[in-house]
Design a protein around this motif. Structure first.
Motif, PDB file in Angstrom:
ATOM      1  N   ILE A 186     -17.584  31.518 -33.426  1.00  0.00           N
ATOM      2  CA  ILE A 186     -19.013  31.743 -33.652  1.00  0.00           C
ATOM      3  C   ILE A 186     -19.434  30.947 -34.881  1.00  0.00           C
ATOM      4  CG2 ILE A 186     -20.759  33.481 -34.230  1.00  0.00           C
ATOM      5  CD1 ILE A 186     -19.002  35.583 -32.963  1.00  0.00           C
ATOM      6  N   PRO A 187     -20.574  30.276 -34.849  1.00  0.00           N
ATOM      7  CA  PRO A 187     -21.044  29.634 -36.082  1.00  0.00           C
ATOM      8  C   PRO A 187     -21.090  30.658 -37.219  1.00  0.00           C
ATOM      9  CG  PRO A 187     -22.371  28.910 -34.232  1.00  0.00           C
ATOM     10  CD  PRO A 187     -21.475  29.999 -33.721  1.00  0.00           C
ATOM     11  N   PRO A 188     -20.486  30.369 -38.348  1.00  0.00           N
ATOM     12  CA  PRO A 188     -20.352  31.379 -39.412  1.00  0.00           C
ATOM     13  C   PRO A 188     -21.684  31.915 -39.917  1.00  0.00           C
ATOM     14  CG  PRO A 188     -19.761  29.178 -40.207  1.00  0.00           C
ATOM     15  CD  PRO A 188     -19.870  29.080 -38.724  1.00  0.00           C
ATOM     16  N   ALA A 189     -22.736  31.111 -39.849  1.00  0.00           N
ATOM     17  CA  ALA A 189     -24.039  31.593 -40.328  1.00  0.00           C
ATOM     18  C   ALA A 189     -24.497  32.814 -39.547  1.00  0.00           C
ATOM     19  CB  ALA A 189     -25.076  30.478 -40.229  1.00  0.00           C
ATOM     20  N   TYR A 190     -24.167  32.858 -38.259  1.00  0.00           N
ATOM     21  CA  TYR A 190     -24.593  33.999 -37.441  1.00  0.00           C
ATOM     22  C   TYR A 190     -23.849  35.274 -37.829  1.00  0.00           C
ATOM     23  CZ  TYR A 190     -27.476  31.192 -34.324  1.00  0.00           C
ATOM     24  OH  TYR A 190     -28.473  30.394 -33.801  1.00  0.00           O
ATOM     25  N   LEU A 191     -22.576  35.144 -38.143  1.00  0.00           N
ATOM     26  CA  LEU A 191     -21.844  36.336 -38.573  1.00  0.00           C
ATOM     27  C   LEU A 191     -22.310  36.816 -39.943  1.00  0.00           C
ATOM     28  CD1 LEU A 191     -18.195  35.649 -37.381  1.00  0.00           C
ATOM     29  CD2 LEU A 191     -19.847  37.286 -36.467  1.00  0.00           C
ATOM     30  N   GLU A 192     -22.647  35.874 -40.823  1.00  0.00           N
ATOM     31  CA  GLU A 192     -23.222  36.250 -42.119  1.00  0.00           C
ATOM     32  C   GLU A 192     -24.550  36.980 -41.902  1.00  0.00           C
ATOM     33  OE1 GLU A 192     -23.812  36.533 -46.276  1.00  0.00           O
ATOM     34  OE2 GLU A 192     -22.019  36.113 -45.081  1.00  0.00           O
ATOM     35  N   ALA A 193     -25.367  36.457 -40.979  1.00  0.00           N
ATOM     36  CA  ALA A 193     -26.645  37.101 -40.684  1.00  0.00           C
ATOM     37  C   ALA A 193     -26.434  38.491 -40.089  1.00  0.00           C
ATOM     38  CB  ALA A 193     -27.457  36.224 -39.735  1.00  0.00           C
ATOM     39  N   PHE A 194     -25.445  38.626 -39.204  1.00  0.00           N
ATOM     40  CA  PHE A 194     -25.127  39.931 -38.620  1.00  0.00           C
ATOM     41  C   PHE A 194     -24.836  40.961 -39.707  1.00  0.00           C
ATOM     42  CE2 PHE A 194     -21.595  42.767 -37.361  1.00  0.00           C
ATOM     43  CZ  PHE A 194     -22.258  43.554 -36.419  1.00  0.00           C
ATOM     44  N   MET A 195     -24.060  40.575 -40.692  1.00  0.00           N
ATOM     45  CA  MET A 195     -23.716  41.517 -41.763  1.00  0.00           C
ATOM     46  C   MET A 195     -24.911  41.826 -42.652  1.00  0.00           C
ATOM     47  SD  MET A 195     -19.853  40.460 -42.919  1.00  0.00           S
ATOM     48  CE  MET A 195     -20.230  38.736 -43.232  1.00  0.00           C
ATOM     49  N   GLN A 196     -25.740  40.816 -42.923  1.00  0.00           N
ATOM     50  CA  GLN A 196     -26.871  41.004 -43.829  1.00  0.00           C
ATOM     51  C   GLN A 196     -28.057  41.692 -43.159  1.00  0.00           C
ATOM     52  OE1 GLN A 196     -26.627  40.454 -47.042  1.00  0.00           O
ATOM     53  NE2 GLN A 196     -24.541  39.641 -46.767  1.00  0.00           N
TER      54      GLN A 196
END
Length: 373
Positions: free
Chosen positions: A245-255
């Motif tokens: 998964i593009p890491p930005a999406y996982l960061e967004a998921f957490m935030q």
């Protein structure tokens, strides 16, 4: 079939005409959420738009481990692993579990967790569950039982009481696809994992796979299970050879957890409002806190199409009858739901008049036949 060049949200524009949109699987409206878009843009500025590497390379991005730890905290699963799609996650889990065991499939199980084409079939889930003890008694050795967490097409909530009676003298794995439940059902959108794990007895292994692309609105998937399974998946070619998964999406998921929370709250309010508006029509099947209202009356889709686009398509194959549903999302406003409800009531009353007219005509024909006698 319709075509559009604009991503739908609470409305969709087709051939220059705007209609209310009651279809799709963006249940929390994340794909059109300005708040989530801002969180994602900030994450993209940090991580870029993609990650052109393998998760098993000698450089590790910590965001993946952090997101997977967040998933275990949310669901109570011992371990989690993310993939670039829900389908890939499902196939990776199936191949990891397919080591000579007998696979038993529930009806309408998603293709993401099929081993082969004949694993997909349509039937009544309750009947299947009642017959499961006899089915298992006719098999030997290790078992893998595969099921969806719910039926999103016909709005049926599956009861997993049967897992309490699974045999304790055999190795049993329960593989569940929760793509249409994760993010909506369960405490804080934790999905089906906590509910089923609380019912399990003995050494039954629970594995849950899911897409992030429905309620959570990000491209990717996940597998929840024990540490041994996740270690096996980590070494599989599904994981090592596939882009993450593009890491930005996982960061967004957490935030974005607060955004998801607000969206769920709004979704549940919308579901309750629409249910109160249409329940007396008796046209729909639905269950509490789930945004799908199924109707066997396929003509409803055509009847409301001037103002509202419903979900209606053949299933399980192109030659099947359409499955018609109203799909509510968090972006819908009360006036949207009231507009659709008014169209539903107009259609319902028209059908009642047709039925009464038909009954009158039949009675008249019978009376005439009686007079002739």
């Amino acid at each position: 079939m319709y075509s559009t060049h604009i991503l739908p949200g609470r409305t969709v524009t087709i051939a220059g005409r705007e209609r209310l949109y009651f279809s799709g699987t963006s249940y929390l409206g994340i794909s059109k959420s300005p708040d989530f878009e801002q969180v994602l843009l900030e994450a993209i500025q940090r991580y870029g738009t993609s990650y052109s590497s393998s998760r098993v390379s000698n450089l590790q991005l910590s965001v993946y481990q952090q997101a997977e730890q967040r998933l275990t905290s949310l669901t109570g699963a011992p371990a989690a692993l993310t993939f670039s799609s829900g389908y890939l996650a499902g196939q990776a889990a199936v191949h990891a579990l397919n080591r000579g065991q007998t696979f038993v499939y529930a009806p309408d199980t998603h293709p993401a967790v099929w081993r082969q084409a004949q694993d997909g079939w349509h039937g009544d889930y309750k009947t299947w569950a009642l017959g499961l003890p006899a089915t298992l008694a006719a098999t030997q050795g290790e078992l893998v039982i595969v099921s969806n967490s719910l039926n999103p097409l016909e709005a049926e909530k599956y009861r997993f009481d049967w897992v309490e009676y699974l045999p304790e003298d055999r190795e049993v794995t329960l593989l569940v696809d929760d793509s249409h439940g994760f993010g909506i059902i369960g405490k804080d959108g934790s999905g089906i994992y906590p509910e089923i794990s609380a019912k399990l007895k003995g050494a039954v292994q629970l594995v849950v796979v899911s897409s992030f692309g429905k309620a959570c609105g990000i491209p990717g998937g996940m597998v929840l299970g024990n540490h041994a399974l996740v270690q096996r998946l980590w070494k599989s070619y599904f994981f090592t050879a596939g882009s993450p998964i593009p890491p930005a999406y996982l960061e967004a998921f957490m935030q974005a957890q607060a955004i998801y929370h607000r969206a769920r709250k709004q979704l549940f309010a919308n579901i309750k409002h629409f249910r109160q508006l249409v329940e007396a029509t008796h046209l729909f099947r639905y269950f509490e806190h789930y945004p799908v209202f199924y109707t066997p009356d396929n003509a409803l889709c055509e009847a409301v199409k001037e103002d509202c686009l419903l979900s209606s398509f053949p299933y399980p194959d192109p030659d099947s009858q359409p499955v018609t549903r109203v799909v509510i999302n968090s972006l819908h406003q009360p006036k949207d739901l009231e507009t659709l409800a008014a169209r539903v009531w107009h259609y319902s009353e028209g059908r009642k008049l047709e039925d009464r007219s038909g009954e009158t005509e039949v009675k008249s024909q019978k009376s005439e036949a009686g007079r002739r006698k």
